[in-house]
Design a protein around this motif. Structure first.
Motif, PDB file in Angstrom:
ATOM      1  N   SER A 191      95.821  67.494 121.461  1.00 17.73           N
ATOM      2  CA  SER A 191      95.412  68.881 121.667  1.00 17.73           C
ATOM      3  C   SER A 191      94.850  69.509 120.393  1.00 17.73           C
ATOM      4  O   SER A 191      93.805  70.158 120.417  1.00 17.73           O
ATOM      5  CB  SER A 191      96.594  69.708 122.175  1.00 17.73           C
ATOM      6  OG  SER A 191      96.205  71.022 122.490  1.00 17.73           O
ATOM      7  N   SER A 204      95.367  75.556 120.272  1.00 21.65           N
ATOM      8  CA  SER A 204      94.587  74.651 121.125  1.00 21.65           C
ATOM      9  C   SER A 204      95.128  74.554 122.540  1.00 21.65           C
ATOM     10  O   SER A 204      94.453  74.037 123.436  1.00 21.65           O
ATOM     11  CB  SER A 204      94.581  73.245 120.517  1.00 21.65           C
ATOM     12  OG  SER A 204      95.898  72.709 120.508  1.00 21.65           O
ATOM     13  N   LEU A 205      96.324  75.051 122.774  1.00 19.60           N
ATOM     14  CA  LEU A 205      96.918  74.946 124.105  1.00 19.60           C
ATOM     15  C   LEU A 205      96.320  75.978 125.054  1.00 19.60           C
ATOM     16  O   LEU A 205      95.973  77.085 124.643  1.00 19.60           O
ATOM     17  CB  LEU A 205      98.439  75.114 124.024  1.00 19.60           C
ATOM     18  CG  LEU A 205      99.169  74.022 123.243  1.00 19.60           C
ATOM     19  CD1 LEU A 205     100.654  74.339 123.143  1.00 19.60           C
ATOM     20  CD2 LEU A 205      98.945  72.655 123.877  1.00 19.60           C
ATOM     21  N   GLN A 220      92.277  73.586 124.980  1.00 20.41           N
ATOM     22  CA  GLN A 220      92.144  72.384 125.797  1.00 20.41           C
ATOM     23  C   GLN A 220      92.458  72.698 127.261  1.00 20.41           C
ATOM     24  O   GLN A 220      93.156  73.658 127.560  1.00 20.41           O
ATOM     25  CB  GLN A 220      93.109  71.302 125.298  1.00 20.41           C
ATOM     26  CG  GLN A 220      92.913  70.910 123.859  1.00 20.41           C
ATOM     27  CD  GLN A 220      91.624  70.170 123.614  1.00 20.41           C
ATOM     28  OE1 GLN A 220      91.046  69.570 124.513  1.00 20.41           O
ATOM     29  NE2 GLN A 220      91.147  70.209 122.383  1.00 20.41           N
ATOM     30  N   LEU A 267      95.480  67.492 128.736  1.00 13.82           N
ATOM     31  CA  LEU A 267      96.721  67.373 127.990  1.00 13.82           C
ATOM     32  C   LEU A 267      97.804  66.679 128.807  1.00 13.82           C
ATOM     33  O   LEU A 267      98.561  65.869 128.277  1.00 13.82           O
ATOM     34  CB  LEU A 267      97.188  68.752 127.526  1.00 13.82           C
ATOM     35  CG  LEU A 267      96.195  69.482 126.616  1.00 13.82           C
ATOM     36  CD1 LEU A 267      96.756  70.817 126.194  1.00 13.82           C
ATOM     37  CD2 LEU A 267      95.807  68.631 125.423  1.00 13.82           C
TER      38      LEU A 267
END
Length: 162
Positions: free
Chosen positions: A24, A132-133, A143, A148
């Motif tokens: 990620s 990035s989550l 992402q 993921l």
């Protein structure tokens, strides 16, 4: 691959979640240069050497954004001294970075979800830590949850049936 043992991490799903974070954050996704599974990556893509301490390099990413993020989990220097002391971490090496990230899971009350395979719930609980989550809301690239989830499963994680 995360360096912490499954036993010390709290199970296979925790190790898989760490591996997913490397994907990620872009530090261990197969595209970023690394000599050590992403543990040696500075924000912006350059590498650092030596794990005696957090490198504390301020990288200018844009005219309005600078960061000291470093390592596999892109740890900010401003938090590092506190967690190094709290967890009695000897250095900024891979095992210390893994322990730091797991402490973040615990503080966000996500560890039980991770261990049980409640992947989406766990991601939602820690997204305020990692930009990035999906749903983090920091204005940086986020992402897709499907990518993921796939990285987590490839790393050996399991999902609970809904």
């Amino acid at each position: 691959m995360a360096r912490i043992s499954e036993q010390e991490a709290g199970g296979r799903n925790v190790v898989a979640f760490l591996d997913m974070l490397g994907v990620s954050e872009g530090t261990n996704d197969g595209r970023q240069e690394t000599k050590d599974d992403g543990y040696d990556v500075l924000v912006g893509g350059k590498l650092f050497t030596g794990y005696a301490d957090h490198p504390n390099v301020l990288v200018k990413l844009s005219p309005s954004l600078s960061s000291t993020a470093a390592g596999r989990y892109q740890i900010l220097y401003r938090y590092w001294p506190h967690y190094r002391a709290l967890l009695k971490l000897p250095d900024f090496g891979p095992l210390s970075q893994d322990r730091y990230a797991i402490q973040q899971f615990k503080e966000q009350r996500a560890i039980a979800d991770i261990q049980a395979g409640r992947f989406d719930e766990a991601v939602a609980k820690v997204r305020n830590i990692w930009a990035s989550l999906p749903g983090a809301g920091y204005g940086q690239h986020e992402q897709k949850i499907e990518r993921l989830r796939d990285a987590y499963l490839r790393a050996g994680g399991t999902l609970v049936e809904a």
